[in-house]
Design a protein around this motif. Structure first.
Motif, PDB file in Angstrom:
ATOM      1  N   ALA A   1       0.903  -1.263   0.025  1.00  0.00           N
ATOM      2  CA  ALA A   1       0.125  -0.182   0.086  1.00  0.00           C
ATOM      3  C   ALA A   1       0.824   1.289  -0.135  1.00  0.00           C
ATOM      4  O   ALA A   1       2.088   1.074   0.412  1.00  0.00           O
ATOM      5  N   ARG A   2       0.344   2.239  -0.373  1.00  0.00           N
ATOM      6  CA  ARG A   2       0.702   3.540  -0.500  1.00  0.00           C
ATOM      7  C   ARG A   2      -0.076   4.485   0.211  1.00  0.00           C
ATOM      8  O   ARG A   2      -0.744   5.320  -0.464  1.00  0.00           O
ATOM      9  N   PRO A   3      -0.458   4.487   1.476  1.00  0.00           N
ATOM     10  CA  PRO A   3      -1.274   5.193   2.056  1.00  0.00           C
ATOM     11  C   PRO A   3      -1.076   6.864   2.290  1.00  0.00           C
ATOM     12  O   PRO A   3       0.164   7.152   1.937  1.00  0.00           O
ATOM     13  N   LYS A   4      -2.009   7.730   2.221  1.00  0.00           N
ATOM     14  CA  LYS A   4      -1.681   9.045   2.377  1.00  0.00           C
ATOM     15  C   LYS A   4      -0.870   9.467   3.613  1.00  0.00           C
ATOM     16  O   LYS A   4      -0.318  10.450   3.497  1.00  0.00           O
ATOM     17  N   GLN A   5      -1.171   8.725   4.491  1.00  0.00           N
ATOM     18  CA  GLN A   5      -0.625   9.087   5.932  1.00  0.00           C
ATOM     19  C   GLN A   5       0.419   7.755   6.332  1.00  0.00           C
ATOM     20  O   GLN A   5      -0.309   6.670   6.433  1.00  0.00           O
ATOM     21  N   ILE A   6       1.291   8.357   6.931  1.00  0.00           N
ATOM     22  CA  ILE A   6       2.209   7.331   7.587  1.00  0.00           C
ATOM     23  C   ILE A   6       2.600   7.553   8.857  1.00  0.00           C
ATOM     24  O   ILE A   6       3.159   8.739   9.228  1.00  0.00           O
ATOM     25  N   LYS A   7       2.629   6.626  10.087  1.00  0.00           N
ATOM     26  CA  LYS A   7       2.885   6.755  11.236  1.00  0.00           C
ATOM     27  C   LYS A   7       4.407   5.890  11.653  1.00  0.00           C
ATOM     28  O   LYS A   7       4.185   5.011  11.267  1.00  0.00           O
ATOM     29  N   LEU A   8       5.319   6.626  12.079  1.00  0.00           N
ATOM     30  CA  LEU A   8       6.548   5.845  12.186  1.00  0.00           C
ATOM     31  C   LEU A   8       6.680   6.072  13.728  1.00  0.00           C
ATOM     32  O   LEU A   8       7.239   6.858  14.302  1.00  0.00           O
ATOM     33  N   TYR A   9       6.255   4.941  14.344  1.00  0.00           N
ATOM     34  CA  TYR A   9       6.149   4.769  15.863  1.00  0.00           C
ATOM     35  C   TYR A   9       7.297   3.724  16.415  1.00  0.00           C
ATOM     36  O   TYR A   9       7.502   2.757  15.857  1.00  0.00           O
ATOM     37  N   ASN A  10       8.148   4.606  17.152  1.00  0.00           N
ATOM     38  CA  ASN A  10       9.310   3.570  17.680  1.00  0.00           C
ATOM     39  C   ASN A  10       9.461   3.368  18.948  1.00  0.00           C
ATOM     40  O   ASN A  10      10.638   3.189  19.518  1.00  0.00           O
ATOM     41  N   SER A  11       8.393   3.505  19.658  1.00  0.00           N
ATOM     42  CA  SER A  11       8.299   2.978  20.907  1.00  0.00           C
ATOM     43  C   SER A  11       9.375   4.048  21.842  1.00  0.00           C
ATOM     44  O   SER A  11      10.192   3.494  22.877  1.00  0.00           O
ATOM     45  N   GLY A  12       9.560   5.057  21.439  1.00  0.00           N
ATOM     46  CA  GLY A  12      10.124   6.184  22.128  1.00  0.00           C
ATOM     47  C   GLY A  12      10.133   7.225  21.497  1.00  0.00           C
ATOM     48  O   GLY A  12       9.026   7.809  20.969  1.00  0.00           O
ATOM     49  N   SER A  13      11.311   8.014  21.244  1.00  0.00           N
ATOM     50  CA  SER A  13      11.264   9.301  20.674  1.00  0.00           C
ATOM     51  C   SER A  13      11.983   9.156  19.113  1.00  0.00           C
ATOM     52  O   SER A  13      13.110   8.784  19.331  1.00  0.00           O
ATOM     53  N   PHE A  14      11.385   9.631  18.165  1.00  0.00           N
ATOM     54  CA  PHE A  14      12.066   9.608  16.872  1.00  0.00           C
ATOM     55  C   PHE A  14      13.508  10.517  16.903  1.00  0.00           C
ATOM     56  O   PHE A  14      14.218  10.148  15.993  1.00  0.00           O
ATOM     57  N   PHE A  15      13.265  11.575  17.805  1.00  0.00           N
ATOM     58  CA  PHE A  15      14.491  12.422  17.885  1.00  0.00           C
ATOM     59  C   PHE A  15      15.422  12.032  18.977  1.00  0.00           C
ATOM     60  O   PHE A  15      16.269  12.713  19.257  1.00  0.00           O
ATOM     61  N   ASP A  16      15.358  10.734  19.320  1.00  0.00           N
ATOM     62  CA  ASP A  16      16.367  10.160  19.990  1.00  0.00           C
ATOM     63  C   ASP A  16      17.418   9.515  19.287  1.00  0.00           C
ATOM     64  O   ASP A  16      17.320   8.589  18.655  1.00  0.00           O
TER      65      ASP A  16
END
Ligand code: SF4
Ligand SMILES: [Zn+2]
Length: 328
Positions: A100-115
């Motif tokens: 799929a190429r959905p309009k929205q994508i959530k990149l959840y990383n069990s913490g902080s993406f900016f860690d």
């Protein structure tokens, strides 16, 4: 038992981190650093009012440095930083499996993406390329890690960025006990920084965190949603507090925590929808059945919550003849 008596029955006032960590079981499994530990498609109401397809990819990476009282996300993390290039490969893998190429994508990383120990910043350009098809990308971060790196990632994306932050609760005694190690000013400053830079804000709010009874859990979920909206959040996601990390099981044994009833989540969603303004309020429906006490009306209630998530309107209440009330 009043609130003052409930707070601190077993949970220590000091060295909470050590106590929380001591309640943990062993890390359940060794994860492949080149594969996400989960991914799925769902529908979500976008800021435009349209219901869009949304992919959530649960990235495998090094454990978050915080030790929050209610958090079990560490179970799906690694002890070491994943190799350079692993995160973009995980995203590619999930998208190829989802087809799929959905309009929205959530990149959840069990913490902080900016860690930087969790998501190597050197991977930002490759990550942005893998999600370049998406109109809207959502990542999560602790408020104290919101800063210049967010802007660098934003500038690499083809379209818009949203940062989700766990506000959890604005209850003045409970928030410090959650060991989040931020104050409301940190949250509002981070939200202001994001808004000033054209980045949308999503807030996670707990429904009935430890130390609150059912009525207090409802009241403070709505107050917390209102606070998040006042800080400029355009999405508030209501999360029923789930046991599973060891610490909450200890607090359940001493009466300091019990999970919310499904009716409390349902009511929190209704009340927050009434004050949402231009924001959107969602209730997290993952593994919802554990909060239900009536198998007869559970599915209807799940569908009602799902309908509220998508429509942002409040349908008529469900009147169950078996559990005998409009709530269960
Ligand atoms: S900051 Fe978020 S991911 Fe980290 S321990 Fe707290 S709740 Fe869990
Ligand atoms: Zn019922």
């Amino acid at each position: 038992m009043n609130h003052r008596q409930r707070v601190g029955l077993i949970f220590p006032a000091h060295d909470r981190t050590a106590w929380i960590t001591a309640q943990r079981s062993a890390r359940p499994s060794i994860l492949d650093p080149f594969k996400p530990h989960g991914f799925f498609l769902e529908e979500e109401r976008a800021a435009s009012g349209q219901v869009v397809s949304s992919a959530t990819i649960l990235l495998t990476n090094k454990e978050c440095p915080w030790r929050c009282l209610m958090c079990d996300l560490w179970k799906n993390t690694t002890a070491q930083t994943v190799p350079h290039g692993a995160i973009p490969r995980q995203i590619d893998y999930a998208l190829s499996q989802l087809r799929a190429r959905p309009k929205q994508i959530k990149l959840y990383n069990s913490g902080s993406f900016f860690d930087s120990a969790a998501i190597p910043p050197a991977d930002f350009p490759a990550i942005a390329r893998t999600v370049a098809f998406a109109k809207h990308v959502v990542v999560e971060s602790h408020p104290r890690l919101v800063g210049g790196e967010v802007l660098r990632f934003r500038d690499l994306l083809a379209d818009s960025l949203e940062v989700a932050m766990g506000l959890e609760t604005v209850h003045p005694q409970v928030l410090p006990r959650l060991n989040k190690k931020f104050e409301l000013a940190h949250f509002s400053q981070a939200a202001g920084f994001l808004r000033d830079n054209g980045i949308a804000v999503r807030a996670f709010v707990l429904v009935k965190p430890p130390f609150l009874n059912e009525a207090e859990g409802l009241e403070w979920a709505v107050k917390s949603a209102e606070f998040a909206l006042s800080c400029g959040a355009t999405v508030v996601s209501l999360i029923p507090t789930r046991p599973g990390n060891g610490a909450l099981e200890r607090l359940m044994a001493t009466g300091e925590f019990s999970p919310p009833r499904l009716a409390t989540l349902e009511k929190a969603l209704e009340l927050a929808l009434e004050v949402r303004g231009d924001g959107r309020i969602f209730a997290d429906t993952w593994d919802l059945e554990q909060f239900s006490r009536c198998p007869i009306c559970f599915e209807k209630r799940r569908q009602r919550i799902h309908a509220m998530n998508l429509s942002q309107r409040i349908p008529p209440a469900i009147d169950c003849l078996v559990c005998g009330s409009k709530t269960n």
